[in-house]
Design a protein around this motif. Structure first.
Motif, PDB file in Angstrom:
ATOM      1  N   THR A 231      -0.772  -1.511 -47.069  1.00 21.75           N
ATOM      2  CA  THR A 231      -1.594  -1.291 -45.580  1.00 21.75           C
ATOM      3  C   THR A 231      -0.587   0.108 -45.303  1.00 21.75           C
ATOM      4  O   THR A 231      -1.641   0.991 -44.949  1.00 21.75           O
ATOM      5  N   ASP A 232       0.607   0.286 -45.425  1.00 21.53           N
ATOM      6  CA  ASP A 232       1.068   1.337 -44.717  1.00 21.53           C
ATOM      7  C   ASP A 232       0.714   2.732 -45.548  1.00 21.53           C
ATOM      8  O   ASP A 232       0.280   3.605 -45.185  1.00 21.53           O
ATOM      9  N   VAL A 233       0.688   2.689 -46.966  1.00 23.88           N
ATOM     10  CA  VAL A 233       0.257   3.524 -47.809  1.00 23.88           C
ATOM     11  C   VAL A 233      -1.255   3.685 -47.849  1.00 23.88           C
ATOM     12  O   VAL A 233      -1.669   4.888 -47.818  1.00 23.88           O
ATOM     13  N   GLY A 234      -1.977   2.872 -47.858  1.00 32.17           N
ATOM     14  CA  GLY A 234      -3.472   2.980 -47.671  1.00 32.17           C
ATOM     15  C   GLY A 234      -3.985   3.512 -46.610  1.00 32.17           C
ATOM     16  O   GLY A 234      -4.802   4.611 -46.648  1.00 32.17           O
ATOM     17  N   LEU A 235      -3.362   3.301 -45.240  1.00 29.86           N
ATOM     18  CA  LEU A 235      -3.709   4.103 -44.031  1.00 29.86           C
ATOM     19  C   LEU A 235      -3.276   5.462 -44.055  1.00 29.86           C
ATOM     20  O   LEU A 235      -3.964   6.394 -43.610  1.00 29.86           O
ATOM     21  N   SER A 236      -1.861   5.631 -44.604  1.00 30.24           N
ATOM     22  CA  SER A 236      -1.584   7.019 -44.613  1.00 30.24           C
ATOM     23  C   SER A 236      -2.421   7.929 -45.796  1.00 30.24           C
ATOM     24  O   SER A 236      -2.520   9.264 -45.432  1.00 30.24           O
ATOM     25  N   LEU A 237      -2.927   7.561 -46.792  1.00 31.88           N
ATOM     26  CA  LEU A 237      -3.669   8.162 -47.665  1.00 31.88           C
ATOM     27  C   LEU A 237      -5.176   8.670 -46.772  1.00 31.88           C
ATOM     28  O   LEU A 237      -5.663   9.634 -46.960  1.00 31.88           O
ATOM     29  N   ALA A 238      -5.574   7.335 -46.193  1.00 29.77           N
ATOM     30  CA  ALA A 238      -6.803   7.688 -45.558  1.00 29.77           C
ATOM     31  C   ALA A 238      -6.546   8.861 -44.231  1.00 29.77           C
ATOM     32  O   ALA A 238      -7.525   9.742 -44.124  1.00 29.77           O
ATOM     33  N   LEU A 239      -5.266   8.761 -43.718  1.00 26.23           N
ATOM     34  CA  LEU A 239      -4.901   9.894 -42.697  1.00 26.23           C
ATOM     35  C   LEU A 239      -4.907  11.247 -43.328  1.00 26.23           C
ATOM     36  O   LEU A 239      -5.534  12.454 -42.835  1.00 26.23           O
ATOM     37  N   SER A 240      -4.283  11.107 -44.458  1.00 31.29           N
ATOM     38  CA  SER A 240      -4.250  12.633 -45.237  1.00 31.29           C
ATOM     39  C   SER A 240      -5.604  13.193 -45.583  1.00 31.29           C
ATOM     40  O   SER A 240      -5.727  14.374 -45.339  1.00 31.29           O
ATOM     41  N   VAL A 241      -6.437  12.317 -46.160  1.00 33.03           N
ATOM     42  CA  VAL A 241      -7.724  12.645 -46.368  1.00 33.03           C
ATOM     43  C   VAL A 241      -8.705  13.361 -45.257  1.00 33.03           C
ATOM     44  O   VAL A 241      -9.331  14.338 -45.228  1.00 33.03           O
ATOM     45  N   ALA A 242      -8.430  12.729 -44.028  1.00 36.22           N
ATOM     46  CA  ALA A 242      -9.123  12.985 -42.901  1.00 36.22           C
ATOM     47  C   ALA A 242      -8.791  14.351 -42.436  1.00 36.22           C
ATOM     48  O   ALA A 242      -9.498  15.233 -42.042  1.00 36.22           O
ATOM     49  N   VAL A 243      -7.464  14.499 -42.247  1.00 32.08           N
ATOM     50  CA  VAL A 243      -6.784  15.670 -41.698  1.00 32.08           C
ATOM     51  C   VAL A 243      -7.374  16.955 -42.565  1.00 32.08           C
ATOM     52  O   VAL A 243      -7.596  18.051 -42.167  1.00 32.08           O
ATOM     53  N   VAL A 244      -7.033  16.746 -43.809  1.00 31.09           N
ATOM     54  CA  VAL A 244      -7.384  17.930 -44.814  1.00 31.09           C
ATOM     55  C   VAL A 244      -8.454  18.306 -44.782  1.00 31.09           C
ATOM     56  O   VAL A 244      -9.084  19.615 -44.665  1.00 31.09           O
TER      57      VAL A 244
END
Length: 282
Positions: A231-244
């Protein structure tokens, strides 16, 4: 464990970028702004992108709230299996090639990651290539925006890492101990933000997928090491996509880099029961 020079990785990725990207034709350098003027403009662009990333939730539409709700719901579903998936990844990590694990650790480390993004930007700046400059600005501003979020969240949330052997529900907010800095994953955010931003400069879905695949090596290596929960990794990926995506749209619509985009692919993170993935919309 880390037995080779990360600068070599930086060199390889820089060569990949410079040989793969379709650089625009340069006009006479006499008609272009000075390097100092370009730096000032790019600095303003990076700062504007940073502000846009933080204020964009204030302007979300219905679809944005639907996506955010899906991410939260999917993460909650994955949370149920956090301990089981962690055990699985740690077991797989024992068989994983050391070169892959080391690459993930090096590439997700701030000093190496910013070295790569900085190198890309400087190439664009000194060659006065607007497309590469814009890519460098996107990489730097997105990594900075998401990096600040993860730095604050790690301490504020205080989630125990799997290696702490205290379980997925163990939290110690504002702890100074690295053992309680599991969420979010800094390596995931930096590596995937960089490669996802780079992938936006290519039209081929195969090149895009390949670059994003490289960005997923660091999060996978962290799961193998037991440094983070799924879940740490999954939310981190979602954050990356949203910011970029937010900063890329800002640079395209509110800043002038002389690059006219053709048909683009919009990528969104989808997290559901037992699955995590990216869906591209043409």
């Amino acid at each position: 464990m880390k037995d080779y020079n990360p600068v070599f990785i930086l060199f390889l990725l820089s060569v990949l970028f410079l040989n793969g990207i379709n650089a625009q034709q340069l006009t006479s350098k006499d008609s272009l702004p000075s390097t100092w003027e370009l730096m000032k403009y790019d600095g303003a662009s990076a700062f504007g992108g940073l502000k846009k990333a933080y204020t964009s939730p204030l302007h979300w539409q219905k679809d944005d709230f639907v996506v955010a709700s899906a991410v939260v719901a999917g993460t909650a579903a994955l949370y149920i299996f956090d301990e089981e998936t962690s055990e699985y990844f740690i077991e797989q990590g024992e068989k994983a090639p050391s070169v892959v694990r080391d690459f993930g650790w090096y590439f997700g480390s701030p000093q190496n990651n910013y070295g790569i993004t900085g190198a890309v930007y400087l190439v664009g700046l000194f060659t006065k290539n607007e497309k590469i400059r814009k890519t460098g600005v996107l990489m730097i501003s997105a990594a900075t925006a998401s990096g600040i979020i993860q730095s604050i969240s790690k301490t504020a949330v205080g989630r125990a890492r799997p290696t702490a052997e205290e379980g997925k529900a163990s939290f110690e907010p504002f702890s100074k101990e690295g053992t309680f800095h599991s969420f979010p994953s800094g390596h995931t955010i930096l590596s995937f933000t960089t490669m996802y931003a780079l992938s936006k400069q290519f039209e081929s879905p195969f090149v895009k997928a390949g670059l994003m695949g490289v960005g997923l090596i660091a999060p996978l290596s962290r799961l193998w090491d037991g440094a983070h929960w799924l879940t740490d990794v999954g939310l981190s990926l979602a954050l990356s996509v949203a910011v970029v995506d937010t900063i890329d749209k800002y640079l395209d619509t509110e800043r002038d880099y002389g690059v006219e985009k053709e048909k683009a692919i919009s990528w969104k993170m989808h997290i559901g029961l037992g699955r995590v993935g990216l869906v591209g919309t043409f």
